[in-house]
Structure formats: C-alpha cells, structure tokens
Design an enzyme around this catalytic site. Structure first.
Site, mmCIF file in Angstrom:
data_model
loop_
_atom_site.group_PDB
_atom_site.id
_atom_site.type_symbol
_atom_site.label_atom_id
_atom_site.label_comp_id
_atom_site.label_asym_id
_atom_site.label_seq_id
_atom_site.Cartn_x
_atom_site.Cartn_y
_atom_site.Cartn_z
ATOM 1 N N SER A 118 65.334 55.605 55.818
ATOM 2 C CA SER A 118 64.941 56.847 56.672
ATOM 3 C C SER A 118 63.346 56.838 56.787
ATOM 4 C CB SER A 118 65.296 58.076 55.621
ATOM 5 O OG SER A 118 66.512 58.269 55.387
ATOM 6 N N ALA A 151 69.196 59.546 59.145
ATOM 7 C CA ALA A 151 68.134 59.494 58.312
ATOM 8 C C ALA A 151 68.051 60.818 57.512
ATOM 9 C CB ALA A 151 66.833 59.106 59.247
ATOM 10 N N LYS A 152 67.674 60.951 56.332
ATOM 11 C CA LYS A 152 67.590 62.065 55.598
ATOM 12 C C LYS A 152 66.090 62.554 55.714
ATOM 13 C CE LYS A 152 69.953 63.636 51.352
ATOM 14 N NZ LYS A 152 69.635 64.136 50.095
ATOM 15 N N ILE A 153 66.145 63.365 56.791
ATOM 16 C CA ILE A 153 64.896 63.880 57.311
ATOM 17 C C ILE A 153 64.784 65.427 56.946
ATOM 18 C CG2 ILE A 153 63.311 64.455 59.295
ATOM 19 C CD1 ILE A 153 64.613 61.780 60.477
#
Ligand code: PMP
Length: 264
Positions: A14, A106-108
């Site tokens: 990410s 992605a862990k945004i």
C-alpha cells in the site's frame, strides 16, 4: 498474532502505491509490533494499526521527494460488528471507489471517507453494516470487510478486480473452505440480486472475523438465520487463529515466549 507477515506485506505494498518508503524494514516493523504488545502485557484480543504517512511540511500536492514517517498503535478490542443471530445489512447509495480514483486494493486512509459515508448511512437507516456496489452496479464489499455468498454448495466472493481490499481474512476463509470443507470457491463478478437469493451470506475481516448476514435490504437470507457453512467456517477459523490447528500454525506469531494460551 494473526498473519503478521501478510499484513506487513500489504502495508508495504500500500505504501508503494503512495510512494511512501517507511523508514524501516519489514522485519523491524514485525519486531516493533511484537515488542509493543509484550510491553503492554496484553492478554486479550488486540487490534493493531500501523500507519505510514508523508511528514514533510508542504502544501504541494505531490507524493515525491517528501519525508516519510510511520506510527503503530494497538488497543484491546472486542467485537467490531456483531449482533447475536447475524447482521442486518443494506446496499448503500454510495458507490465503491474505483481503482482509478483511489485504489481500494491499497489500504489508504483517504479511501475510508468513502467507506465511512456508506457505514454512517447504513447505521442511520437502522442497518448493522453497509454493502457497497461498484459504479457499474456489481457487488464490491462491505464498508470494512469482504463479502461471501453460499449458493448451491459453492462459495462465491467478488474477485480482486471488483475494487475490494484484498482481505487477509478473505484468503484465510478461501483456504479453509477449499482445504477443510472441500467447497468449490468462485472469485468473480457478483450481481446484487445474487446476494438477495443466496443460501448464506457472511462478512470477513480482521475486525469482524466471520460474521453471518441474515438480512439484506429487508430480505431474509435463506432461512433468516446463520447458515451451516458459515457456522463451520467460523468454527474452523476461530480454532486456526488461536493456534489450535497444527496445519495452520504458520498463521500465528507468538507474542510471549513461554505462554501458548488462547489469544497469543
Ligand atoms: N475491506 C475493507 C475496506 C477493509 O477495511 C477491511 C479490513 N481491513 C477488509 C476488507 C478486510 O480485510 P482483512 O481481512 O485483511 O482485515
């Protein structure tokens, strides 16, 4: 601790999407997390959240040539979204962010504005959780968990190109379903009404674990009670993540050297 290296790998992947180079190696982050839990002396379920961010003082909209920092914290944690007898959920009017808008893979943190809008609406409408559709109307995931359906003895879940976060619990459930129950698993496009007509529906995530869904948009799922496949998978998962199934020992990282009890 559960699937630590998978979580740390996703964290670094990410970061790569946002051109963040956390000022430490993967193994250092793993060590810091284990050490932090040990120093706090936790003996219960704990949620761990590492976060990496751009730390330069600038108002420029750029991801390049900036300082990168990270932080990590943990706190004891009970049930994330739990209702005795299963969740009542509804499809949100908010569509899931697309890969070319904010990559859901992605862990945004910014992506969670989208999830929060959906989750907030669902709560106000009296639902336990929101399900989200992609812009084209196919099913993506819940606000902070992945969705699975059981239909005619098959396990079905939206594929990784459906703007989902590629859940680590999702992978674990697919592995358990295939290996321990011999269920065929389909990762594919899922239509909204497939959810209405499923035999069983459940959500998966580090926080929710495996949570049955018994009602979608006011329609009962199956008999309107948690189904047998969900129950079997939940039981298997609960056993594996507590390091009580030797075949899945590699999923677990011990926190305390000389203690091998539940919750480690
Ligand atoms: N989707 C979203 C948007 C999430 O925030 C989460 C929770 N991290 C999940 C799915 C489930 O992912 P995991 O099983 O890795 O916790």
């Amino acid at each position: 601790m559960l699937k630590l290296s998978e979580h740390v790998d996703r964290f670094f992947r990410s970061c790569g999407v946002l051109r963040i180079s956390p000022p430490l190696e993967r193994q250092e982050l793993c060590d810091i997390i284990v050490d932090m839990l040990r120093q706090n002396g936790y003996r219960s379920n704990v949620y761990i959240r590492p976060i990496a961010f751009k730390s330069s003082r600038t108002i420029k909209l750029t991801l390049s040539a900036l300082d990168d920092s990270f932080a990590v914290f943990a706190f004891p944690f009970g049930h994330y979204a739990h209702r005795e007898g299963g969740l009542r959920v509804g499809f949100s009017a908010w569509r899931r962010i697309d890969d070319n808008i904010i990559p859901a893979r992605a862990k945004i943190t910014g992506g969670y504005v989208n999830a929060s809008l959906a989750s907030d609406d669902a709560g106000r409408a009296g639902y336990d959780e929101a399900l989200m559709l992609n812009a084209d109307g196919t099913v993506s995931e819940a606000s902070s968990s992945n969705i699975f359906l059981v239909r005619g003895g098959r396990l079905i879940t939206p594929s990784v190109s459906e703007n989902i976060l590629e859940g680590i619990t999702r992978d674990a459930v697919i592995e358990l379903a295939r290996t321990e129950i011999g269920l065929p698993v389909e990762e594919r496009e899922v239509g909204r009404s497939e959810v209405y007509t499923a035999d069983e529906v459940f959500l998966t995530g580090t926080g929710v674990q495996i949570e049955p869904v018994v009602e979608v948009d006011g329609r009962a799922v199956g008999e309107g009670i948690p189904g047998p496949v969900t129950g079997r998978l939940s039981a298997l998962y609960a056993t594996a993540v507590r390091n009580q199934m030797p075949a899945y020992a590699q999923w677990c990282t011990p926190v305390y050297q000389f203690h091998h009890g539940p919750g480690d």
